[in-house]
Enzyme design. Structure first.
Site, PDB file in Angstrom:
ATOM      1  N   HIS A  61       0.858  -1.186   0.000  1.00  0.00           N
ATOM      2  CA  HIS A  61       0.000   0.000   0.000  1.00  0.00           C
ATOM      3  C   HIS A  61       0.897   1.239   0.000  1.00  0.00           C
ATOM      4  O   HIS A  61       1.866   1.303   0.762  1.00  0.00           O
ATOM      5  CB  HIS A  61      -0.902  -0.016   1.240  1.00  0.00           C
ATOM      6  CG  HIS A  61      -1.868   1.125   1.244  1.00  0.00           C
ATOM      7  ND1 HIS A  61      -2.964   1.167   0.421  1.00  0.00           N
ATOM      8  CD2 HIS A  61      -1.871   2.289   1.950  1.00  0.00           C
ATOM      9  CE1 HIS A  61      -3.617   2.304   0.621  1.00  0.00           C
ATOM     10  NE2 HIS A  61      -2.971   2.992   1.551  1.00  0.00           N
ATOM     11  N   GLU A 120      -9.256  -9.369   7.094  1.00  0.00           N
ATOM     12  CA  GLU A 120     -10.585  -9.078   6.539  1.00  0.00           C
ATOM     13  C   GLU A 120     -10.910  -7.583   6.496  1.00  0.00           C
ATOM     14  O   GLU A 120     -11.932  -7.188   5.944  1.00  0.00           O
ATOM     15  CB  GLU A 120     -11.678  -9.880   7.259  1.00  0.00           C
ATOM     16  CG  GLU A 120     -11.834  -9.620   8.728  1.00  0.00           C
ATOM     17  CD  GLU A 120     -10.813 -10.366   9.602  1.00  0.00           C
ATOM     18  OE1 GLU A 120     -11.009 -10.389  10.824  1.00  0.00           O
ATOM     19  OE2 GLU A 120      -9.805 -10.896   9.073  1.00  0.00           O
ATOM     20  N   GLU A 134       8.440   1.231  -3.106  1.00  0.00           N
ATOM     21  CA  GLU A 134       7.626   0.007  -3.160  1.00  0.00           C
ATOM     22  C   GLU A 134       8.409  -1.121  -3.833  1.00  0.00           C
ATOM     23  O   GLU A 134       8.357  -2.274  -3.409  1.00  0.00           O
ATOM     24  CB  GLU A 134       6.335   0.253  -3.945  1.00  0.00           C
ATOM     25  CG  GLU A 134       5.375   1.208  -3.283  1.00  0.00           C
ATOM     26  CD  GLU A 134       4.082   1.360  -4.090  1.00  0.00           C
ATOM     27  OE1 GLU A 134       3.575   0.373  -4.629  1.00  0.00           O
ATOM     28  OE2 GLU A 134       3.576   2.501  -4.178  1.00  0.00           O
TER      29      GLU A 134
HETATM   30  C1  GRF Z   1       0.908   0.531  -6.230  1.00  0.00           C
HETATM   31  O1  GRF Z   1       0.996   1.887  -5.913  1.00  0.00           O
HETATM   32  C2  GRF Z   1       0.535  -0.259  -4.998  1.00  0.00           C
HETATM   33  O2  GRF Z   1       1.030   0.287  -3.828  1.00  0.00           O
HETATM   34  C3  GRF Z   1      -0.971  -0.193  -5.015  1.00  0.00           C
HETATM   35  O3  GRF Z   1      -1.319  -0.256  -6.366  1.00  0.00           O
HETATM   36  C4  GRF Z   1      -0.251   0.240  -7.168  1.00  0.00           C
HETATM   37  C5  GRF Z   1       0.075  -0.836  -8.149  1.00  0.00           C
HETATM   38  O4  GRF Z   1       1.039  -0.433  -9.077  1.00  0.00           O
HETATM   39  N1  GRF Z   1      -1.529  -1.255  -4.209  1.00  0.00           N
HETATM   40  P1  GRF Z   1       1.701  -1.502 -10.052  1.00  0.00           P
HETATM   41  O5  GRF Z   1       0.556  -2.130 -10.842  1.00  0.00           O
HETATM   42  O6  GRF Z   1       2.438  -2.508  -9.233  1.00  0.00           O
HETATM   43  O7  GRF Z   1       2.603  -0.706 -10.947  1.00  0.00           O
END
Ligand code: GRF
Length: 215
Positions: free
Chosen positions: A117, A150, A182
């Site tokens: 996230h 959940e 990320e």
């Molecule tokens: C990312 O920002 C992730 O944190 C969120 O959705 C986005 C997905 O990006 N859950 P990608 O498809 O991995 O480029």
């Protein structure tokens, strides 16, 4: 070879709906040996033309598409569960999977589903987290990899990466810099889970203590 013990690979199933940059970052970490002992057993999408699923095909990974639109959630999720079990996955990794999971799916893989996230949870759950953080005026932003339970964006945190919000940022530049974090965070989180070296204490996901008896 006689006497050599090679551990079976830790098999992950990736679920995505969109561009798949987190999935690609995980695949790259595996390919470059930074995430060793892990293999992508299946990439699943609920969107037929998701760029992430064509990227997975280009990498010759096993893929399957189960279009979710117009289908009851539990029925669609039953297909996903079947596919993930068939591919004997150890861990489900949600990577931009834009659909809520049914309680049946979550209980099929207890403590075996991860999500990423783009905020420092518990701040800014839900959609457009980067915009929410920017509009709120936070000085530090980041991303969270967590187990899925959940409740939305709620399960135990595996790791977080933080970055400063710059005076020059807008919501887009902030989102880009969070995305770069990320791409590092997800592989590190998978490595932690795959290692078996961590355990849950309450909500805290911490390194197991090993007691050396000296014997
Ligand atoms: C990312 O920002 C992730 O944190 C969120 O959705 C986005 C997905 O990006 N859950 P990608 O498809 O991995 O480029």
């Amino acid at each position: 070879m006689a006497g050599s013990k090679s551990k079976a690979p830790f098999r992950i199933g990736v679920l995505l709906s969109g561009r798949g940059s987190n999935f690609l970052a995980i695949a790259k970490s595996i390919r470059e040996g930074r995430l060793s002992g892990v293999e992508i057993a299946i990439v699943l999408s609920n969107v037929a033309d998701a760029p992430g699923i064509s990227a997975a095909r280009d990498l010759n990974l096993p893929t399957a598409v189960y279009v979710s639109k117009g289908r009851p959630r539990a029925e669609h999720d039953a297909d996903l569960i079947g596919s993930l079990r068939e591919h004997k996955i150890d861990l489900v990794c949600l990577a931009g999977y834009m659909r809520l999971l049914s309680p049946g799916f979550i209980s099929a893989f207890p403590n075996r589903i991860l999500n990423i996230h783009p905020s420092l949870l518990p701040a800014f759950p839900g959609l457009d987290a980067q915009q929410q953080a920017f509009d709120y005026g936070v000085k530090v932003a980041g991303c969270t990899v967590h187990f899925v339970d959940e409740h939305l964006d709620h399960g135990a945190i595996i790791l977080q990466r933080a970055i400063p919000v710059l005076e020059t940022d807008d919501a887009h530049s902030l989102a880009d810099r969070i995305l770069a974090e990320e791409h590092i965070a997800y592989s590190e989180a998978i490595a932690r889970v795959a290692s078996g070296d961590y355990e849950m204490r309450g909500r805290r996901y911490v390194k197991r203590q090993r007691f050396d008896t000296g014997n």
